[in-house]
Motif scaffolding. Sequence first.
Motif, mmCIF file in Angstrom:
data_model
loop_
_atom_site.group_PDB
_atom_site.id
_atom_site.type_symbol
_atom_site.label_atom_id
_atom_site.label_comp_id
_atom_site.label_asym_id
_atom_site.label_seq_id
_atom_site.Cartn_x
_atom_site.Cartn_y
_atom_site.Cartn_z
ATOM 1 N N UNK A 158 41.969 41.551 46.606
ATOM 2 C CA UNK A 158 42.581 41.129 47.869
ATOM 3 C C UNK A 158 41.483 40.608 48.788
ATOM 4 N N UNK A 159 40.279 41.125 48.574
ATOM 5 C CA UNK A 159 39.084 40.601 49.233
ATOM 6 C C UNK A 159 38.586 39.453 48.361
ATOM 7 N N UNK A 160 38.841 38.236 48.789
ATOM 8 C CA UNK A 160 38.541 37.063 47.983
ATOM 9 C C UNK A 160 37.061 36.925 47.667
ATOM 10 N N UNK A 161 36.193 37.465 48.515
ATOM 11 C CA UNK A 161 34.765 37.386 48.205
ATOM 12 C C UNK A 161 34.447 38.191 46.945
ATOM 13 N N UNK A 162 35.167 39.289 46.727
ATOM 14 C CA UNK A 162 34.974 40.071 45.501
ATOM 15 C C UNK A 162 35.581 39.335 44.310
ATOM 16 N N UNK A 163 36.692 38.663 44.519
ATOM 17 C CA UNK A 163 37.292 37.844 43.468
ATOM 18 C C UNK A 163 36.369 36.726 43.025
ATOM 19 N N UNK A 164 35.614 36.155 43.971
ATOM 20 C CA UNK A 164 34.679 35.084 43.630
ATOM 21 C C UNK A 164 33.579 35.580 42.695
ATOM 22 N N UNK A 165 33.272 36.871 42.753
ATOM 23 C CA UNK A 165 32.263 37.429 41.855
ATOM 24 C C UNK A 165 32.755 37.391 40.409
ATOM 25 N N UNK A 166 34.049 37.598 40.197
ATOM 26 C CA UNK A 166 34.632 37.473 38.857
ATOM 27 C C UNK A 166 34.603 36.008 38.428
ATOM 28 N N UNK A 167 34.963 35.113 39.335
ATOM 29 C CA UNK A 167 34.931 33.678 39.049
ATOM 30 C C UNK A 167 33.523 33.261 38.614
ATOM 31 N N UNK A 168 32.509 33.766 39.301
ATOM 32 C CA UNK A 168 31.129 33.457 38.933
ATOM 33 C C UNK A 168 30.833 33.869 37.494
ATOM 34 N N UNK A 209 42.517 30.040 34.561
ATOM 35 C CA UNK A 209 42.404 31.437 34.955
ATOM 36 C C UNK A 209 42.931 31.622 36.358
ATOM 37 N N UNK A 210 43.299 32.868 36.651
ATOM 38 C CA UNK A 210 43.656 33.265 38.006
ATOM 39 C C UNK A 210 43.179 34.697 38.199
ATOM 40 N N UNK A 211 42.635 34.962 39.372
ATOM 41 C CA UNK A 211 42.228 36.315 39.754
ATOM 42 C C UNK A 211 43.239 36.783 40.793
ATOM 43 N N UNK A 212 44.072 37.734 40.391
ATOM 44 C CA UNK A 212 45.077 38.310 41.275
ATOM 45 C C UNK A 212 44.473 39.541 41.947
ATOM 46 N N UNK A 213 45.132 40.113 42.948
ATOM 47 C CA UNK A 213 44.538 41.265 43.640
ATOM 48 C C UNK A 213 44.150 42.429 42.722
ATOM 49 N N UNK A 214 44.916 42.660 41.636
ATOM 50 C CA UNK A 214 44.612 43.807 40.777
ATOM 51 C C UNK A 214 44.504 43.470 39.286
ATOM 52 N N UNK A 215 44.426 42.194 38.946
ATOM 53 C CA UNK A 215 44.277 41.817 37.544
ATOM 54 C C UNK A 215 43.849 40.363 37.410
ATOM 55 N N UNK A 216 43.481 40.009 36.185
ATOM 56 C CA UNK A 216 43.133 38.619 35.881
ATOM 57 C C UNK A 216 43.972 38.146 34.701
ATOM 58 N N UNK A 217 44.217 36.845 34.664
ATOM 59 C CA UNK A 217 44.749 36.158 33.490
ATOM 60 C C UNK A 217 43.750 35.061 33.180
ATOM 61 N N UNK A 218 43.398 34.927 31.904
ATOM 62 C CA UNK A 218 42.365 33.976 31.508
ATOM 63 C C UNK A 218 42.766 33.331 30.192
ATOM 64 N N UNK A 254 31.378 41.726 28.666
ATOM 65 C CA UNK A 254 30.299 41.171 29.477
ATOM 66 C C UNK A 254 30.776 40.743 30.851
ATOM 67 N N UNK A 255 31.884 40.024 30.900
ATOM 68 C CA UNK A 255 32.435 39.571 32.185
ATOM 69 C C UNK A 255 32.802 40.769 33.051
ATOM 70 N N UNK A 256 33.468 41.740 32.462
ATOM 71 C CA UNK A 256 33.891 42.908 33.238
ATOM 72 C C UNK A 256 32.698 43.736 33.701
ATOM 73 N N UNK A 257 31.722 43.916 32.828
ATOM 74 C CA UNK A 257 30.548 44.713 33.173
ATOM 75 C C UNK A 257 29.726 44.052 34.285
ATOM 76 N N UNK A 258 29.415 42.770 34.107
ATOM 77 C CA UNK A 258 28.600 42.076 35.113
ATOM 78 C C UNK A 258 29.347 41.936 36.433
ATOM 79 N N UNK A 259 30.649 41.659 36.384
ATOM 80 C CA UNK A 259 31.400 41.540 37.641
ATOM 81 C C UNK A 259 31.511 42.897 38.334
ATOM 82 N N UNK A 260 31.662 43.975 37.575
ATOM 83 C CA UNK A 260 31.734 45.313 38.181
ATOM 84 C C UNK A 260 30.425 45.653 38.886
ATOM 85 N N UNK A 261 29.296 45.338 38.250
ATOM 86 C CA UNK A 261 28.007 45.598 38.905
ATOM 87 C C UNK A 261 27.880 44.788 40.192
ATOM 88 N N UNK A 262 28.287 43.519 40.139
ATOM 89 C CA UNK A 262 28.198 42.660 41.331
ATOM 90 C C UNK A 262 29.133 43.166 42.435
#
Length: 152
Positions: A36-46, A62-71, A86-94
């Motif tokens: 819901x915080x789009x700045x955090x969603x952008x970290x997944x996009x990165x 792809x789409x990043x929804x408030x509580x899930x992703x579709x890719x 890898x995507x989940x791990x790196x995005x979680x750290x960020x």
Amino acid sequence: MPELPRGKCLRNGRFSESGRIYLVTSVTHNREQVFSDWTLGRLVVNEFRAVQTLGAENSLAWVVMPDHIHWLLELTGGELTRVLQGVKSRSARAINRSRGTHRQVWQRGFHDRALRREDDLLMMARYIVANPLRAGLAKRIGDYPLWDAIWL
């Protein structure tokens, strides 16, 4: 025998095939509305973009929804499980760095569906990016900032 959480069951028997197109869904831990915080969603996009740069996949939509992703992606190297981990791990750290926390961000596992080349990929991409409209998060696709598709 106790029933396993759905995310764990989905990992059993998974097979990755280079050149195959997959529709992947992954949800946040306890369905927390992290993005819901789009700045955090952008970290997944990165991370979506970073893994494509490495040559492991081609992102189709792809789409990043408030509580899930579709890719929607074409696997071009490596294993689907490793790409997602890898995507989940790196995005979680960020995300945790950004929030100053050390919390679990993603639910374990993910759901995937292998698609055939003859499947209507454009229709699938449109369905994915229209998720924010169906959820009432935007009135037009262009109003929602966390999506992309190669065709649109």
